[in-house]
Design a protein around this motif. Structure first.
Motif, PDB file in Angstrom:
ATOM      1  N   UNK A  81       0.832  -1.206   0.000  1.00  0.00           N
ATOM      2  CA  UNK A  81       0.000   0.000   0.000  1.00  0.00           C
ATOM      3  C   UNK A  81       0.863   1.252   0.000  1.00  0.00           C
ATOM      4  N   UNK A  82       1.949   1.231   0.765  1.00  0.00           N
ATOM      5  CA  UNK A  82       2.840   2.392   0.792  1.00  0.00           C
ATOM      6  C   UNK A  82       3.420   2.663  -0.595  1.00  0.00           C
ATOM      7  N   UNK A  83       3.786   1.594  -1.294  1.00  0.00           N
ATOM      8  CA  UNK A  83       4.296   1.775  -2.652  1.00  0.00           C
ATOM      9  C   UNK A  83       3.222   2.362  -3.566  1.00  0.00           C
ATOM     10  N   UNK A  84       1.992   1.908  -3.385  1.00  0.00           N
ATOM     11  CA  UNK A  84       0.895   2.445  -4.186  1.00  0.00           C
ATOM     12  C   UNK A  84       0.665   3.920  -3.862  1.00  0.00           C
ATOM     13  N   UNK A  85       0.789   4.267  -2.575  1.00  0.00           N
ATOM     14  CA  UNK A  85       0.612   5.662  -2.160  1.00  0.00           C
ATOM     15  C   UNK A  85       1.670   6.539  -2.814  1.00  0.00           C
ATOM     16  N   UNK A  86       2.878   6.035  -2.879  1.00  0.00           N
ATOM     17  CA  UNK A  86       3.942   6.812  -3.507  1.00  0.00           C
ATOM     18  C   UNK A  86       3.619   7.110  -4.972  1.00  0.00           C
ATOM     19  N   UNK A  87       3.036   6.122  -5.638  1.00  0.00           N
ATOM     20  CA  UNK A  87       2.681   6.330  -7.033  1.00  0.00           C
ATOM     21  C   UNK A  87       1.557   7.351  -7.177  1.00  0.00           C
ATOM     22  N   UNK A  88       0.675   7.381  -6.188  1.00  0.00           N
ATOM     23  CA  UNK A  88      -0.495   8.264  -6.267  1.00  0.00           C
ATOM     24  C   UNK A  88      -0.304   9.558  -5.482  1.00  0.00           C
ATOM     25  N   UNK A  89       0.913   9.820  -5.030  1.00  0.00           N
ATOM     26  CA  UNK A  89       1.103  10.932  -4.102  1.00  0.00           C
ATOM     27  C   UNK A  89       0.730  12.282  -4.713  1.00  0.00           C
ATOM     28  N   UNK A  90       0.996  12.472  -5.996  1.00  0.00           N
ATOM     29  CA  UNK A  90       0.702  13.781  -6.576  1.00  0.00           C
ATOM     30  C   UNK A  90      -0.788  14.063  -6.526  1.00  0.00           C
ATOM     31  N   UNK A  91      -1.605  13.106  -6.963  1.00  0.00           N
ATOM     32  CA  UNK A  91      -3.052  13.293  -6.929  1.00  0.00           C
ATOM     33  C   UNK A  91      -3.542  13.472  -5.495  1.00  0.00           C
ATOM     34  N   UNK A  92      -2.993  12.710  -4.569  1.00  0.00           N
ATOM     35  CA  UNK A  92      -3.404  12.795  -3.166  1.00  0.00           C
ATOM     36  C   UNK A  92      -3.024  14.155  -2.582  1.00  0.00           C
ATOM     37  N   UNK A  93      -1.821  14.622  -2.899  1.00  0.00           N
ATOM     38  CA  UNK A  93      -1.385  15.930  -2.392  1.00  0.00           C
ATOM     39  C   UNK A  93      -2.305  17.045  -2.892  1.00  0.00           C
ATOM     40  N   UNK A  94      -2.640  16.970  -4.186  1.00  0.00           N
ATOM     41  CA  UNK A  94      -3.508  17.997  -4.745  1.00  0.00           C
ATOM     42  C   UNK A  94      -4.883  17.978  -4.089  1.00  0.00           C
ATOM     43  N   UNK A  95      -5.382  16.768  -3.814  1.00  0.00           N
ATOM     44  CA  UNK A  95      -6.703  16.658  -3.168  1.00  0.00           C
ATOM     45  C   UNK A  95      -6.677  17.240  -1.760  1.00  0.00           C
ATOM     46  N   UNK A  96      -5.659  16.868  -0.985  1.00  0.00           N
ATOM     47  CA  UNK A  96      -5.583  17.365   0.385  1.00  0.00           C
ATOM     48  C   UNK A  96      -5.365  18.870   0.406  1.00  0.00           C
ATOM     49  N   UNK A  97      -4.563  19.386  -0.506  1.00  0.00           N
ATOM     50  CA  UNK A  97      -4.361  20.838  -0.571  1.00  0.00           C
ATOM     51  C   UNK A  97      -5.644  21.554  -0.960  1.00  0.00           C
ATOM     52  N   UNK A  98      -6.424  20.931  -1.847  1.00  0.00           N
ATOM     53  CA  UNK A  98      -7.698  21.522  -2.244  1.00  0.00           C
ATOM     54  C   UNK A  98      -8.662  21.602  -1.066  1.00  0.00           C
ATOM     55  N   UNK A  99      -8.733  20.459  -0.297  1.00  0.00           N
ATOM     56  CA  UNK A  99      -9.606  20.457   0.883  1.00  0.00           C
ATOM     57  C   UNK A  99      -9.151  21.514   1.885  1.00  0.00           C
ATOM     58  N   UNK A 100      -7.856  21.568   2.124  1.00  0.00           N
ATOM     59  CA  UNK A 100      -7.330  22.552   3.070  1.00  0.00           C
ATOM     60  C   UNK A 100      -7.612  23.972   2.584  1.00  0.00           C
ATOM     61  N   UNK A 101      -7.497  24.187   1.260  1.00  0.00           N
ATOM     62  CA  UNK A 101      -7.791  25.506   0.711  1.00  0.00           C
ATOM     63  C   UNK A 101      -9.244  25.893   0.898  1.00  0.00           C
ATOM     64  N   UNK A 102     -10.158  24.911   0.689  1.00  0.00           N
ATOM     65  CA  UNK A 102     -11.576  25.193   0.898  1.00  0.00           C
ATOM     66  C   UNK A 102     -11.848  25.584   2.352  1.00  0.00           C
ATOM     67  N   UNK A 103     -11.207  24.888   3.279  1.00  0.00           N
ATOM     68  CA  UNK A 103     -11.400  25.205   4.697  1.00  0.00           C
ATOM     69  C   UNK A 103     -10.883  26.607   5.012  1.00  0.00           C
ATOM     70  N   UNK A 104      -9.718  26.933   4.481  1.00  0.00           N
ATOM     71  CA  UNK A 104      -9.157  28.260   4.736  1.00  0.00           C
ATOM     72  C   UNK A 104     -10.050  29.348   4.142  1.00  0.00           C
ATOM     73  N   UNK A 105     -10.560  29.107   2.934  1.00  0.00           N
ATOM     74  CA  UNK A 105     -11.433  30.100   2.286  1.00  0.00           C
ATOM     75  C   UNK A 105     -12.713  30.303   3.090  1.00  0.00           C
TER      76      UNK A 105
END
Length: 793
Positions: A81-105
């Motif tokens: 799973x960790x290896x899979x997360x590494x492959x998907x990290x860019x999409x995951x980072x963008x999603x978490x940043x988007x959620x965090x941005x919505x909260x800040x807004x």
């Protein structure tokens, strides 16, 4: 359920030899209820008691094995799973940043509205409104639990620690693991109880649902009997786990679910390593309690040391080994300028020039061609019949109970059984092709009721001894050297032996063979893929009972470790493996202050000779206990495979193994003849593996048994058939050589030494297919006689 039958079986069989218990249990296991009823009451009770005793031991062994495999599977899934997360990290980072941005807004909009109102109650309303907006944003993006899981995955990726990911795989197994550890009785093999105290803590808190629990708990003081409060000591856990089970923001608290997984993971590791034992088990028993005491060993030391050529005192043992190691290192250093094959790279690692292989002479090739052309072609069944009638190896087979009737024609039945199971045909397929000579039930019944692993070993020994008596194998070797290696066999997944093999791919088990330098197989075992093969290397030499007396062992990288080098040395065996990454191995100095003119860069830390001398008695206790049958070398090496700070005997074996392996490495880099000798030996066992699999042609090579004992029978039957074919080939080759000699064709010992009995051209595996073209033909049915309602139906 087993423990609920009649109390402790240990008390029932306390004075019965272990071999007798195993024999009675095997006899009972082969019987059905009606057959058991034919015995008198006393005999029946004896059989049932021994069967129950062995069943309890095996159940505990199997349960602990399942626990260890289950935890290993969970860790592998988390790593994947960790290896899979590494492959998907860019999409995951963008999603978490988007959620965090919505909260800040959202929080920013609420804050601006409150500032614009500029009234006292607006601050309270601001906080309330911000909370509602943030919760709404969280729910819109997968909910709190989902975002927390995303956060844990990101933390795991950035910290390169897969341990927090274990929880999602652990949940479905939690109830079963808690039940299992509540049933097993576990004990430490040292004075360290930290892990088992943590297990008790986990079991006491298993019904808690809070995410965090206090690390303080109440225990009963063993001396005063009073209840005292203590803080759980979690220092048994590795550093990576410490970051997971404790939250620095909550001092004195433990993350409950991660603590449970940590405890079960460490428990599985310590059960394999031998730091924790399962009471009532055999494989996972307290191996140190099985050792003879020094008082029992001391009278045997002098005779044993004289037999294997070791000094009889600790100081002499140390002095002799240290002196030999120092002399060898000095000799290699002095010979370095003349060693054209050896050089040191810029990092001080040894580099060897590849040597040329031995080319077979024209006369040897001509002789081999002449022999092959004249070898009589025989079917595999004919070879089995021929050699069985000569050697009568089947006389070791027979009914497990003396009261069972003997077979009317044992030669035919046992011969067909060996052919059937040695070629992996299976009872049903063999019966079909044997045209009514024997039924499938008769074949399977005979294997179950008349053949044990011990009897198979004796039959193989009979064939080996007959082979060793021939003149031709003596040209190939004197059986003083043995090569050990394993080859994977496919088996069904749903059993305790099956594991995924990284090198070979796929699920299966390992047939581990010990092959003498004259090509004959001395001993075979079937082991799981996940076990380090080196743990079985000594056992094969000790278990084989033929006239061969090997003192030299060869293996590949999987066949060596520090404890194996140390144990081989104490048994008087010389372990000479072919180590794939030898240039990365550590060479240890004989003494701290010694320096060398040419090869000093090879060496690292010195040997701790004081540790070896201090534990010399413990080393002697181990080898003599194995020699006297109190402890299995496999059990020992399984426990000594892992680094254990709690096991002093492991550290002594490791230090002894470092000294012995350094000497082997020094010889390897300085002696071209030794490298060729090791290469030939390890290639020989690879050739046998191919040959034995060629004979194991039934069922596409898949062993269809799920019982570990029946799986091992299949491997030993295959070894028996392979040895019979080699014996027959050696006889036929001898006959042809004599004929060639009589006709004036030269056959020198040097040319014969280049040959091997692994011949296939003269062996027909599938026998003859007879047909008769004069048999009257039956009329063809070209029309169907259907009932009127067939189509409607």
């Amino acid at each position: 359920w087993l423990d609920g039958m009649g109390g402790s079986t240990d008390a029932w069989v306390a004075d019965v030899p272990a071999a007798k218990i195993r024999h009675f249990a095997a006899e009972a296991r082969a019987l059905d209820a009606s057959e058991m009823g034919d015995f008198g009451q006393v005999k029946r009770i004896v059989l049932e008691a021994c069967l129950l005793h062995q069943a309890r031991i095996r159940a505990r062994d199997d349960l602990v094995t399942m626990l260890c495999k289950r935890m290993n599977t969970l860790h592998n899934k988390a790593k994947e799973l960790l290896e899979k997360i590494r492959e998907e990290q860019r999409e995951r980072n963008e999603r978490m940043l988007s959620v965090f941005g919505e909260m800040l807004t959202a929080a920013h909009d609420v804050d601006m509205a409150a500032r614009a109102a500029d009234k006292p109650w607006s601050r309270v309303r601001k906080v309330h409104q911000t909370g509602k907006v943030l919760l709404a944003a969280i729910e819109a993006n997968g909910g709190l639990a989902g975002l927390l899981a995303e956060h844990e995955a990101l933390v795991a990726h950035h910290s390169n620690n897969y341990l927090p990911l274990l929880d999602r795989f652990y949940r479905s197994h939690r109830s079963l693991l808690l039940r299992l550890t509540a049933v097993l009785v576990l004990e430490p093999t040292s004075t360290d109880r930290r892990l088992l105290d943590a297990l008790d803590f986990v079991l006491a808190n298993q019904n808690r649902t809070a995410e965090y629990i206090s690390d303080s708990h109440t225990v009963t003081d063993t001396e005063t009997g009073q209840q005292v409060s203590r803080v759980l000591d979690t220092s048994f856990a590795p550093e990576a786990w410490q970051k997971v089970i404790r939250d620095r923001r909550r001092p004195g608290k433990l993350v409950r679910r991660h603590l449970e997984i940590c405890v079960f993971s460490c428990l599985a590791d310590e059960l394999v390593r031998g730091d924790v034992a399962a009471v009532g088990s055999e494989t996972y028993a307290n191996w140190q309690s099985q050792l003879l005491s020094w008082e029992e060993c001391e009278p045997l030391v002098a005779g044993y040391c004289a037999e294997v050529g070791l000094p009889t005192a600790a100081s002499e043992f140390r002095r002799e080994l240290q002196s030999a190691m120092g002399a060898l290192a000095s000799s290699v250093d002095q010979g370095y300028p003349d060693n054209a094959d050896l050089s040191l790279d810029e990092d001080g690692r040894p580099v060897l020039t590849a040597g040329k292989g031995n080319q077979r002479s024209a006369s040897a090739l001509a002789l081999q061609t002449a022999i092959r052309e004249r070898l009589p072609e025989r079917s595999l069944l004919d070879i089995s019949i021929r050699t069985t009638r000569w050697l009568r190896w089947y006389r070791y087979f027979g009914p497990l109970s003396g009261s069972d009737p003997k077979l009317a024609d044992p030669l035919e039945r046992y011969l067909l059984v060996a052919f059937t199971y040695g070629c992996n045909l299976g009872a049903a397929q063999a019966a079909r092709h044997l045209r009514g000579l024997v039924s499938a039930h008769e074949l399977s019944w005979t294997v179950r009721r008349h053949v044990t692993l011990e009897q198979l070993n004796k039959a193989i020994t009979e064939v080996v001894n007959a082979y060793l008596a021939l003149d031709l194998p003596k040209i190939w070797g004197d059986a003083s050297s043995v090569s050990a290696d394993g080859t994977k066999y496919d088996i069904y997944v749903d059993n305790l032996v099956a594991e995924y093999h990284i090198r070979y791919g796929g699920y299966g088990g390992i047939a581990y063979h010990h092959i003498a330098d004259n090509y004959i197989a001395l001993f075979s075992r079937f082991v799981p893929c996940g076990v380090w093969e080196a743990v079985y290397i000594i056992e094969g030499l000790l278990a084989q009972e033929s006239d061969a007396t090997p003192r030299e062992i060869h293996a590949d990288t999987q066949g060596q470790s520090f404890p194996v080098f140390g144990l081989a040395y104490l048994f008087g065996f010389e372990l000479l493996p072919r180590i794939r990454n030898f240039k990365d191995m550590i060479f240890h100095r004989p003494t701290a202050g010694v320096r060398y003119a040419h090869i000093d860069a090879l060496f690292s830390d010195p040997i701790n000779w004081r540790l070896i001398e201090e534990h010399w008695k413990d080393l002697m206790r181990v080898v003599i206990s194995i020699r006297e049958g109190r402890l299995s070398s496999v059990t020992l090496l399984r426990r000594l495979r892992h680094d254990s700070k709690k096991n002093k005997i492991y550290r002594a074996f490791r230090e002894l193994g470092r000294a012995v392996r350094t000497m082997v490495l020094l010889r390897y880099i300085s002696q071209p003849s030794l490298r060729k000798h090791i290469g030939r030996a390890t290639n020989m066992v690879v050739s046998f593996n191919r040959f034995s699999k060629w004979l194991n042609f039934g069922n596409h090579g898949v062993i269809a048994e799920n019982d570990p004992e029946e799986q091992e029978k299949a491997i030993k039957f295959n070894t028996l058939v392979a040895d019979l074919v080699m014996f027959n080939t050696a006889i036929d080759m001898s006959t042809v050589i004599n004929q060639l000699q009589a006709q004036g064709h030269p056959a020198s010992r040097a040319d014969l030494a280049t040959m091997a009995p692994y011949q296939q051209d003269n062996v027909r595996r599938f026998g003859d297919f007879a047909y008769d073209l004069t048999t009257p033909l039956e009329p063809m049915d070209v029309h169907l006689a259907l009932h009127e309602d067939t189509d409607a139906a």
